[in-house]
Design a protein around this motif. Structure first.
Motif, mmCIF file in Angstrom:
data_model
loop_
_atom_site.group_PDB
_atom_site.id
_atom_site.type_symbol
_atom_site.label_atom_id
_atom_site.label_comp_id
_atom_site.label_asym_id
_atom_site.label_seq_id
_atom_site.Cartn_x
_atom_site.Cartn_y
_atom_site.Cartn_z
ATOM 1 N N PRO A 263 0.840 -1.208 0.000
ATOM 2 C CA PRO A 263 0.000 0.000 0.000
ATOM 3 C C PRO A 263 0.871 1.253 0.000
ATOM 4 O O PRO A 263 1.494 1.579 1.004
ATOM 5 C CB PRO A 263 -0.791 -0.102 1.312
ATOM 6 C CG PRO A 263 -0.424 -1.421 1.930
ATOM 7 C CD PRO A 263 0.852 -1.868 1.312
ATOM 8 N N LEU A 264 0.928 1.930 -1.128
ATOM 9 C CA LEU A 264 1.831 3.076 -1.292
ATOM 10 C C LEU A 264 1.083 4.403 -1.328
ATOM 11 O O LEU A 264 -0.014 4.497 -1.870
ATOM 12 C CB LEU A 264 2.615 2.962 -2.608
ATOM 13 C CG LEU A 264 3.657 1.874 -2.752
ATOM 14 C CD1 LEU A 264 4.489 2.141 -3.997
ATOM 15 C CD2 LEU A 264 4.550 1.790 -1.529
ATOM 16 N N PHE A 265 1.757 5.405 -0.816
ATOM 17 C CA PHE A 265 1.309 6.795 -0.884
ATOM 18 C C PHE A 265 2.519 7.603 -1.349
ATOM 19 O O PHE A 265 3.632 7.363 -0.880
ATOM 20 C CB PHE A 265 0.849 7.282 0.503
ATOM 21 C CG PHE A 265 -0.363 6.546 1.011
ATOM 22 C CD1 PHE A 265 -0.273 5.228 1.452
ATOM 23 C CD2 PHE A 265 -1.610 7.168 1.037
ATOM 24 C CE1 PHE A 265 -1.390 4.533 1.900
ATOM 25 C CE2 PHE A 265 -2.735 6.484 1.489
ATOM 26 C CZ PHE A 265 -2.626 5.168 1.912
ATOM 27 N N VAL A 266 2.304 8.523 -2.271
ATOM 28 C CA VAL A 266 3.420 9.302 -2.817
ATOM 29 C C VAL A 266 3.131 10.786 -2.669
ATOM 30 O O VAL A 266 2.022 11.236 -2.966
ATOM 31 C CB VAL A 266 3.657 8.954 -4.307
ATOM 32 C CG1 VAL A 266 4.703 9.877 -4.924
ATOM 33 C CG2 VAL A 266 4.090 7.492 -4.467
ATOM 34 N N LEU A 267 4.130 11.539 -2.219
ATOM 35 C CA LEU A 267 4.018 12.996 -2.117
ATOM 36 C C LEU A 267 5.051 13.648 -3.019
ATOM 37 O O LEU A 267 6.239 13.301 -2.965
ATOM 38 C CB LEU A 267 4.259 13.439 -0.663
ATOM 39 C CG LEU A 267 4.199 14.946 -0.381
ATOM 40 C CD1 LEU A 267 2.767 15.486 -0.526
ATOM 41 C CD2 LEU A 267 4.734 15.263 1.026
ATOM 42 N N ASP A 268 4.602 14.576 -3.842
ATOM 43 C CA ASP A 268 5.540 15.299 -4.721
ATOM 44 C C ASP A 268 4.969 16.687 -4.993
ATOM 45 O O ASP A 268 3.754 16.842 -5.097
ATOM 46 C CB ASP A 268 5.725 14.543 -6.043
ATOM 47 C CG ASP A 268 6.887 15.091 -6.869
ATOM 48 O OD1 ASP A 268 7.993 14.532 -6.766
ATOM 49 O OD2 ASP A 268 6.687 16.081 -7.607
ATOM 50 N N PRO A 269 5.853 17.683 -5.115
ATOM 51 C CA PRO A 269 5.327 19.037 -5.367
ATOM 52 C C PRO A 269 4.686 19.211 -6.742
ATOM 53 O O PRO A 269 3.868 20.118 -6.926
ATOM 54 C CB PRO A 269 6.564 19.932 -5.227
ATOM 55 C CG PRO A 269 7.745 19.033 -5.317
ATOM 56 C CD PRO A 269 7.297 17.678 -4.883
ATOM 57 N N SER A 270 5.045 18.366 -7.696
ATOM 58 C CA SER A 270 4.561 18.597 -9.056
ATOM 59 C C SER A 270 3.297 17.807 -9.358
ATOM 60 O O SER A 270 3.205 16.612 -9.070
ATOM 61 C CB SER A 270 5.648 18.201 -10.057
ATOM 62 O OG SER A 270 5.103 18.140 -11.354
#
Lengths: 390, 390
Positions: free
Chosen positions: A40-47
């Protein structure tokens, strides 16, 4: 700290929720093996155009440098990792205090984010590294003219060749950085090699064989050969040094240890990256375990995988040309795919920028000669060009 | 029909938008290599818990059997493919008429969806296959008692061992299906083998080496060995037969051709699946090109990849036990990962069901003996159990 009992069996419904800080190409390549275990993945990125957005149901847009953004992202997760080291470390300390697993640890990131602190750490730990002097402002370089030729390196914020400037003589001092930096003596090295090493939350450590790097003029890695063509004694020393560094850092996760191999056979640590790294991309196709799968194994407390290599490999970065802009097209993509055992990876960066890393490709073969010949063929074929032809 | 000029370069912004009908494990494994080329994917599946949902920004929930749902899903896409053949074929015909690329083609799916039509197709094309009789209702079996022992196979809707019933004698006729079906003479075969073959939209054809299948009692594939232990002459015949079938179908995409190898060395086609297949899963780790990457190459009109195998491989399905329900946990997952060159794949199915395929694992080794020994070890270790222990 999370400690899953994989032996008794962890229900898929209760697999640790994992957050990745950063949604670039390393994130994209971390997602590929995560799919195999349905993590179970969660990704944070500014773009909003981050490469990972397409591949993650739980993609979040937000700053990696903002304390509250990272805290909000991580507070309902079990395990937080990174694919870029320029993140708000204070938030990671807070998440650790909340009982979250943060791998690599906040403390390690704090050391590595600042090249000045990193170099001092090597000195303190007795890790061999090129001689250096700290500079607070550009003019300070003038106090160390006997040190030239040298590389002036920005303490914080440099990456992908940015934040590094070669200074050969007093006339070039104006090219230096007017912020806290370090001046590192240019080393006359024989080869530049990298060892990828992983250390699991259970304390297990495994190295990949050293790879050998050949640089592009813009200081971005151009291509890489794996394994490096170096004597067994140097392989042994390089792996030992990589283990020394990961143990000294007490790091859990993956570490790229870039080293200079000097003409006398000794090694100096250049710098490290606490994550999967460009120097390990070929492991996806050329090793029994990729650096990306190894990263998951390490931070999930699972046994590390077999790092053995399957034949020889070359890895070529696909770099945007000078002056490039718009969306990327790849000339002769079909001809490249017609060459057996060639594996292109496109990162899906929405816009070309001059010298931007748009992708890479791995070449697998029976011999170094074979992979180098294919590499030469591909360099003539594959061209990155702006979005003009459809 | 879409025909991309990969040689001139297709802008990433204009890569074909691809829809996958079905979001199960095959979809999940199709996504992994699609990430390497950053292909724009859309996935349609009836379940809100479909394995692919986590890995696709453009996941849509909807029936695969409903004409309008498929039409709406596909109308803004360029290329439609499947990971399950039980889909509304009329909608695919319409999409083809709208100029979309549909691979495999609607016509091929229509043949394959109905085992009765499929068998007749083999007869018409001179493809060797086990003798059969059509039955419209259960009682029709009684007209063919001289045919027993035989397998009664439902014309439409069977999969994963469902819709197939062995009938040994007249007393077992009540076990047969009371819908249009076929009665296929049980064949006394030496081995059951499968050839995965791909054919690109440019007409190129490549086979993977035949694999050998060992069945579980519930008629689900239990484990598979690759390459099959058969003489070179049989390998040649099997590959030739697979090519005959894919050419006869004029199929673009991937085809699994399941065959019986008889004691006299001759081959009969059992059935086919017009997509990546359980019998090709080991190609992810054991071949230079996986069946999933090959599928993308075929339907995108790119050169087919090298199907050469890297050592020996076994593939073991991870199957839920009888009476299982709830979420799945995997006992000794860590111990399995401690064995070198073992690659588990979990499909992320939200609920256990008796005998449900929950995942698989691939074992790579230097010899058949090595992979079979590891397989035996893993079968003792890895247990699927319900969500009770955390």
């Amino acid at each position: 700290m999370t400690n899953y009992n994989w032996q008794s069996g962890v229900s898929e419904a209760k697999f640790p929720k994992i957050g990745i800080l950063g949604g670039g190409q390393l994130g994209q390549m971390l997602i590929q093996p995560a799919i195999s275990w349905h993590l179970p993945l969660f990704v944070l990125d500014p773009s909003e155009d981050a490469p990972c957005k397409r591949w993650c149901e739980n993609f979040r847009q937000g700053s990696l440098l903002d304390y509250n953004t990272i805290l909000n992202f991580g507070k309902d997760l079990d395990l937080i990792t990174i694919e870029i080291e320029h993140v708000n470390v204070e938030a990671l300390y807070t998440l650790e205090q909340m009982g979250k697993s943060v791998y690599p640890q906040a403390r390690v990131l704090e050391i590595i984010q600042d090249k000045r602190v990193q170099k001092q750490f090597y000195l303190d730990q007795g890790v061999p590294t090129a001689d250096f002097r700290l500079t607070e402002a550009r003019a300070d370089i003038l106090n160390h003219l006997d040190f030239l030729p040298a590389f002036h390196k920005l303490g914080k914020g440099g990456y992908d060749g940015k934040g590094v400037q070669r200074i050969n003589s007093a006339e070039q001092v104006p090219l230096g950085f007017d912020e806290p930096s370090l001046l590192e003596k240019a080393v006359d090295f024989h080869k530049e090699i990298t060892v990828m090493v992983a250390r699991s939350s259970k304390g297990e450590i495994k190295c990949f064989q050293p790879t050998e790097i050949v640089y592009h003029e813009q200081n971005l890695v151009d291509y890489l050969l794996s394994p490096a063509d170096i004597p067994q004694s140097v392989i042994n020393s390089a792996e030992k040094l990589a283990i020394t560094v990961i143990e000294a850092l007490d790091l859990i996760g993956t570490l790229a240890v870039e080293m200079f191999l000097l003409h006398n056979g000794s090694l100096l640590v250049n710098e490290v990256a606490p994550r999967p790294h460009n120097s390990g991309h070929q492991s996806i196709e050329a090793n029994f375990t990729s650096q990306f799968e190894q990263h998951w194994r390490a931070i999930l407390g699972l046994p590390l995988g077999d790092t053995g290599q399957r034949g020889y490999a070359a890895m070529l970065n696909i770099i945007a040309p000078e002056g490039a802009k718009g969306s990327a097209a790849y000339e002769n993509f079909d001809k490249v795919l017609a060459i057996p055992r060639v594996y292109p990876h496109l990162y899906g960066k929405s816009q070309l920028k001059p010298f931007r890393k748009m992708g890479h490709l791995t070449i697998v073969g029976e011999s170094r000669k074979e992979v180098i010949e294919k590499l030469a063929e591909i360099k003539l074929l594959l061209k990155v060009k702006p979005d003009l032809i459809f």
